[in-house]
Design a protein around this motif. Structure first.
Motif, PDB file in Angstrom:
ATOM      1  N   ASP A 151      34.512  49.235  43.024  1.00  0.00           N
ATOM      2  CA  ASP A 151      34.941  49.901  44.259  1.00  0.00           C
ATOM      3  C   ASP A 151      35.327  48.870  45.307  1.00  0.00           C
ATOM      4  OD1 ASP A 151      34.301  52.633  43.339  1.00  0.00           O
ATOM      5  OD2 ASP A 151      32.240  51.884  43.375  1.00  0.00           O
ATOM      6  N   LEU A 153      36.754  47.100  48.535  1.00  0.00           N
ATOM      7  CA  LEU A 153      36.959  47.507  49.923  1.00  0.00           C
ATOM      8  C   LEU A 153      37.865  46.452  50.555  1.00  0.00           C
ATOM      9  CD1 LEU A 153      36.229  49.537  52.132  1.00  0.00           C
ATOM     10  CD2 LEU A 153      34.270  48.102  52.710  1.00  0.00           C
ATOM     11  N   TYR A 154      39.130  46.812  50.709  1.00  0.00           N
ATOM     12  CA  TYR A 154      40.119  45.833  51.148  1.00  0.00           C
ATOM     13  C   TYR A 154      39.946  45.524  52.634  1.00  0.00           C
ATOM     14  CZ  TYR A 154      42.256  46.597  46.636  1.00  0.00           C
ATOM     15  OH  TYR A 154      42.482  46.676  45.284  1.00  0.00           O
ATOM     16  N   LYS A 155      39.682  44.251  52.898  1.00  0.00           N
ATOM     17  CA  LYS A 155      39.494  43.765  54.262  1.00  0.00           C
ATOM     18  C   LYS A 155      40.340  42.509  54.456  1.00  0.00           C
ATOM     19  CE  LYS A 155      35.951  46.427  55.711  1.00  0.00           C
ATOM     20  NZ  LYS A 155      35.926  47.203  56.975  1.00  0.00           N
TER      21      LYS A 155
END
Length: 299
Positions: A151, A153-155
Motif C-alpha cells: 500500500d 503512500l505517494y509523498k
C-alpha cells in the motif's frame, strides 16, 4: 586553547618513523625548514617540548611518546574512515535497512537477501517491522532505507517501484466446506474464524477491500504472528486466512491448503519498494531493487 590536528599527528608519526627532519620532510612533501617551523609552532601551541635532539637524530620526549602513541592509534582510524566514506559515496558499502509492511513477504525476501549478500559482500542487511510513525514515517526519519509495502503512500521526496503482482486469496483446510468453491462472497465469512497477522484491521485488505464494504464481520478474529503457525491452524480447521496466492501455492503441499478466490474478480495487489528519492543513485540500493524485481514469486 591549543588545537591538535590530524596533520600534527602525521608529522609526529613520520618524524619518529624516519628519525630525521630531512627524511620526514621528504615523505610529507615539505621542505626541511617548513617542517622545523611546523614542529616549533606546535610545541609553542601545546606549551611542551615534543622532541629532543640527540646528535643528528630526534628522540621524542615523554609528551612526544604519548602523542606518538595517540598518532599510531588514530591515524589508521582516519584512513579507515576515509576509505569507508569513499565506499559509501561509491555505493559499495553500507547497511541496507529494510522495513516490512508485508508480513507474508518474509519468505519472498529470503530469496532475495541470500544472492544479494553474495554479490555485495561489503553491505549488511537489517530487517525491521516496527516503526514509531509507520513505514512512510520511518523512511522520512531515516529509520529505514527501503520499505516493502502493498500500500504505497505517494509523498514528495519518496519513490515507489512495483516489483511483483499477486492475488489475495482465502486459504482453507482440506475439510473446509468452501474448499471446492470457485469464489466466495463476503457473507460467507460471517460465520468464520478469520486468522490474521497482528496488525490493525484498517491495514488488512480482507477487511478494507472485502468485508467492510459489504458491512460484514467475521464471527471471530485470531491474530497470529508467524506464517507457519497460521497455516498449520488453517490446515487443522481452526479458521481461515487471507494471504497472497503465491504464498499459498508455496506452502500447499506442506500443509494441505486450498486457495479460494475472494469475490468474482478476486483482489489484485502489488508489492512495492519505497525509498527516498535522494538515495536513488546509491548503487547497492539500486541493485537490491533490481534483485527484488527479478525474484517474482511463483504464481
Amino acid at each position: 586553547m591549543p588545537v591538535l590536528e590530524r596533520s600534527h599527528l602525521a608529522i609526529i608519526q613520520e618524524v619518529a618513523r624516519e628519525g630525521s627532519l630531512t627524511a620526514a620532510a621528504a615523505k610529507l612533501n615539505l621542505t626541511q625548514p617548513a617542517l622545523s617551523h611546523a614542529i616549533r609552532k606546535l610545541e609553542d601551541q601545546l606549551g611542551v617540548k615534543i622532541w629532543r635532539r640527540e646528535g643528528r637524530s630526534l628522540t621524542p620526549t615523554q609528551a612526544g611518546e604519548w602523542l606518538l602513541s595517540l598518532a599510531n592509534r588514530l591515524l589508521p582510524q582516519f584512513a579507515l574512515a576515509e576509505d569507508r566514506l569513499e565506499q559509501f559515496a561509491n555505493g559499495e558499502r553500507g547497511t541496507l535497512r529494510i522495513g516490512m509492511e508485508c508480513h507474508p513477504c518474509y519468505q519472498w525476501l529470503l530469496k532475495i537477501v541470500s544472492p544479494y549478500l553474495d554479490q555485495w559482500p561489503k553491505v549488511d542487511v537489517d530487517v525491521r517491522q516496527k516503526f514509531q510513525f509507520g513505514g512512510i514515517g520511518a523512511l522520512f526519519s531515516n529509520e529505514i532505507d527501503i520499505l516493502v509495502t502493498p500500500d504505497p503512500l505517494y509523498k514528495p521526496g519518496l519513490s515507489f517501484t512495483p516489483v511483483f503482482d499477486y492475488e489475495l486469496v482465502l486459504v482453507v483446510g482440506p475439510d473446509h466446506p468452501l474448499r471446492h468453491t470457485k469464489f466466495i462472497l463476503p457473507q460467507q465469512l460471517a460465520g468464520e474464524t478469520l486468522i490474521t497477522y497482528p496488525v490493525p484491521s484498517e491495514r488488512l485488505d480482507i477487511f478494507t477491500q472485502f468485508l467492510q464494504p459489504a458491512g460484514i464481520s467475521p464471527r471471530q478474529q485470531k491474530q497470529i504472528e508467524t506464517t507457519d503457525i497460521m497455516l498449520v491452524m488453517v490446515a487443522h480447521g481452526r479458521g481461515v486466512a487471507a494471504l497472497p496466492g503465491w504464498l499459498v501455492e508455496e506452502y500447499a503441499s506442506r500443509f494441505n491448503l486450498y486457495p479460494v478466490r475472494l469475490g468474482k474478480t478476486g483482489i489484485a495487489k502489488q508489492i512495492f519498494l519505497g525509498q527516498r528519492e535522494t538515495d536513488a543513485d546509491i548503487e547497492y540500493m539500486r541493485a537490491f531493487i533490481q534483485f527484488a524485481a527479478g525474484a517474482i514469486p511463483a504464481p
